[in-house]
Design a protein around this motif. Structure first.
Motif, short mmCIF file in Angstrom:
data_model
loop_
_atom_site.label_atom_id
_atom_site.label_comp_id
_atom_site.label_asym_id
_atom_site.label_seq_id
_atom_site.Cartn_x
_atom_site.Cartn_y
_atom_site.Cartn_z
N SER A 178 0.87 -1.26 -0.13
CA SER A 178 0.05 0.10 -0.02
C SER A 178 0.74 1.38 -0.01
CB SER A 178 -1.02 0.03 1.13
OG SER A 178 -0.30 0.17 2.54
N GLY A 179 1.99 1.32 0.47
CA GLY A 179 2.89 2.56 0.49
C GLY A 179 3.99 2.38 -0.27
N LYS A 180 4.92 3.26 -0.01
CA LYS A 180 6.35 3.36 -0.75
C LYS A 180 6.81 1.84 -0.85
CE LYS A 180 9.41 6.57 -0.06
NZ LYS A 180 10.13 7.38 0.86
N LYS A 181 7.52 1.72 -2.11
CA LYS A 181 8.01 0.27 -2.31
C LYS A 181 9.14 -0.14 -1.18
CE LYS A 181 11.64 1.62 -5.62
NZ LYS A 181 12.12 1.46 -7.09
N GLN A 182 9.56 0.81 -0.67
CA GLN A 182 10.75 0.66 0.58
C GLN A 182 9.91 0.22 1.85
OE1 GLN A 182 11.05 3.25 -1.44
NE2 GLN A 182 13.18 3.10 -2.40
N GLU A 183 8.67 0.56 1.74
CA GLU A 183 7.85 0.31 3.09
C GLU A 183 7.19 -1.24 2.63
OE1 GLU A 183 5.27 3.73 3.22
OE2 GLU A 183 6.87 4.93 3.99
N GLY A 184 6.49 -1.57 3.73
CA GLY A 184 5.75 -3.01 3.68
C GLY A 184 6.82 -4.14 3.40
N ILE A 185 8.08 -3.93 3.79
CA ILE A 185 8.94 -5.44 3.54
C ILE A 185 9.37 -5.72 4.84
CG2 ILE A 185 11.26 -6.02 2.67
CD1 ILE A 185 11.09 -3.87 0.50
N THR A 186 9.09 -6.98 5.07
CA THR A 186 9.51 -7.83 6.38
C THR A 186 10.61 -8.84 6.22
OG1 THR A 186 7.06 -7.48 6.87
CG2 THR A 186 8.48 -9.34 8.08
N PHE A 187 11.42 -8.95 7.32
CA PHE A 187 12.63 -9.72 7.50
C PHE A 187 12.27 -11.11 8.18
CE2 PHE A 187 17.38 -9.30 7.37
CZ PHE A 187 17.79 -10.29 7.86
N LEU A 188 12.25 -12.07 7.30
CA LEU A 188 12.04 -13.37 7.86
C LEU A 188 13.09 -14.37 7.83
CD1 LEU A 188 8.23 -14.14 6.92
CD2 LEU A 188 8.80 -13.08 8.93
N CYS A 189 13.14 -15.14 8.93
CA CYS A 189 14.16 -16.10 8.86
C CYS A 189 13.13 -17.66 8.57
CB CYS A 189 15.10 -16.32 10.25
SG CYS A 189 15.98 -14.91 10.60
N ILE A 190 13.72 -18.42 7.65
CA ILE A 190 12.96 -19.61 7.46
C ILE A 190 13.89 -20.88 7.47
CG2 ILE A 190 11.49 -20.38 5.64
CD1 ILE A 190 10.86 -17.56 4.33
N ASP A 191 13.22 -21.87 8.14
CA ASP A 191 13.76 -23.09 8.06
C ASP A 191 13.89 -23.80 6.59
OD1 ASP A 191 14.51 -25.87 8.64
OD2 ASP A 191 13.50 -25.96 10.37
N MET A 192 14.80 -24.10 5.99
CA MET A 192 14.72 -24.65 4.70
C MET A 192 14.25 -26.02 4.52
SD MET A 192 16.21 -22.56 2.65
CE MET A 192 16.99 -23.20 1.14
N ALA A 193 14.00 -26.77 5.87
CA ALA A 193 13.41 -28.20 5.86
C ALA A 193 11.74 -27.54 5.80
CB ALA A 193 13.68 -28.55 6.95
N THR A 194 11.26 -26.62 5.85
CA THR A 194 9.86 -26.35 5.86
C THR A 194 9.08 -26.79 4.47
OG1 THR A 194 10.18 -24.33 7.07
CG2 THR A 194 8.23 -24.45 6.18
#
Length: 399
Positions: A178-194
């Motif tokens: 909904s906002g500027k392209k630099q906004e709305g970005i989230t930093f997630l850590c993901i288990d590669m076995a998922t």
């Protein structure tokens, strides 16, 4: 200016050099000298040796398991590691996500992830670039949709270094449009076995498998795997990218390459004279040596800033540009020097031009792969054109 190190620093250098000469695994050094690609087991063997010495997390604060070394000691360590021909540490955990976790993560996240990075039992990959979102990273569209206490991730990441070895991947994901392209970005850590994660190998022009694309199909990630606030991932990414771009320098490795080029040129005849006696060649070599000296001083200034508690900042783009352009120019001179000696050593060569009785310079073996691999250095990690724009706007203050 006095560019010499103190006696205490030189004593430290001797301790580090002794370790690499007598304690570090020799099989790793020999494999790297032959130009072979290291396996996951090779990385772990190397990093376990460093961890046992307490020398793995060189740049981390002592409170988080780091060495507590000065900027000079960090530089000397890197110099001696590359001088010995040892493996550099895998950067994704130790240089990239580790500092993000201990700076922005919760205490629970620190306890969960930092120990595995420190003892090299957990391998990390970086999920940043996407097809169509490389240098313009803020345009990424790989999505993380919140559903209760989970995010559902769908999309593709590409150019994922050593993703085939990774146990975890840290990703920048689009959680809001909904906002500027630099906004709305989230930093997630993901288990590669998922379930729902697939790694696809990318074989590069140098014949190596170090890159991959990673697809996510309805991958469910617990909310406790999020670093910091939702939608604030761009802030954490900029912090990480500063650390990433300072890791490109590899001054000692470049100096070793130039020494190998000089040695070979002194032994190579070009008709009636040695290559080293060719004035045009000597000018090229001298120019590269001068540029490398300038890069070294820039690295030392940056490390001093970090050691005093500061972040590398936008000036890290300077390092990225000059280090990668210099790397490419050194490998070009290497190809000019080794010439046909390097051709039969290329791993994909099927018709060697030389017999087994032909003496080959020891440094010729990886020359072609190194040259081809270096072509990408000015593109990945944010293309050099983008870095120059950053320098113009954020450092020089140009419109």
């Amino acid at each position: 200016m006095d560019f010499s190190f103190s006696k205490a620093d030189e004593d430290f250098r001797m301790r580090v050099r002794d370790f690499f000469e007598h304690e570090y695994p020799r099989e790793i050094v020999e494999k790297m000298a032959r130009g072979h690609s290291p396996s996951k087991a090779d990385y772990q063997t190397s990093e376990h040796a460093l961890a046992a010495k307490g020398w793995l997390a060189v740049n981390w604060p002592k409170a988080d398991g780091g060495t507590g070394w000065t900027a000079n000691q960090k530089y000397i360590f890197d110099e001696e590691l590359e001088r010995a021909g040892a493996l550099n540490v895998v950067p994704m955990g130790l240089l990239y996500v580790g500092p993000v976790i201990y700076t922005f993560g919760t205490e629970e996240q620190k306890k969960r992830w930092l120990p595995g990075i420190l003892d090299s039992t957990t391998f990390w990959a970086q999920g940043y670039s996407e097809p169509g979102s490389g240098s313009d990273l803020a345009s990424l569209q790989c999505a993380a949709v919140r559903e209760g206490d989970e995010y559902v991730v769908n999309g593709t990441k590409i150019w994922t270094s050593l993703g085939q070895h990774a146990d975890w991947i840290f990703c920048l994901l689009r959680s809001d449009n909904s906002g500027k392209k630099q906004e709305g970005i989230t930093f997630l850590c993901i288990d590669m076995a998922t379930p729902g994660i697939t790694v696809h190998p990318i074989i590069t022009i140098d014949g190596k498998h170090s890159l991959n694309s990673v697809t996510f199909e309805n991958v469910r990630v617990p909310i406790e795997n999020r670093i910091g606030e939702e939608g604030k991932g761009w802030t954490y990414a900029n912090y990480l990218l500063g650390h990433e771009r300072t890791s490109y320098a590899h001054v000692a490795g470049k100096r070793k390459q130039l020494e190998d080029i000089r040695t070979t040129a002194e032994q190579t005849d070009t008709g009636a004279t040695r290559l080293i006696d060719d004035p045009a060649f000597r000018v090229k070599l001298a120019e590269l040596e001068a540029r490398l000296d300038a890069l070294e001083l820039t690295v030392l200034r940056t490390l001093a800033t970090v050691s005093e508690g500061g972040a590398p900042g936008n000036e890290s783009s300077i390092l990225k540009v000059i280090a990668t352009e210099l790397a490419q120019d050194i490998t070009e001179l290497g190809m000019e020097t080794f010439g046909p000696y390097a051709m039969p050593a290329f791993p994909d060569s099927t018709a060697p031009l030389w017999t087994d009785n032909t003496p080959l310079p020891s440094s010729a073996a990886p020359a072609v792969a190194r040259y081809l691999g270096a072509r990408a250095q000015s593109i990945y990690g944010g293309s050099n054109e983008i870095q120059k724009n950053i320098l113009a706007k954020r450092v020089l203050g140009l419109p």
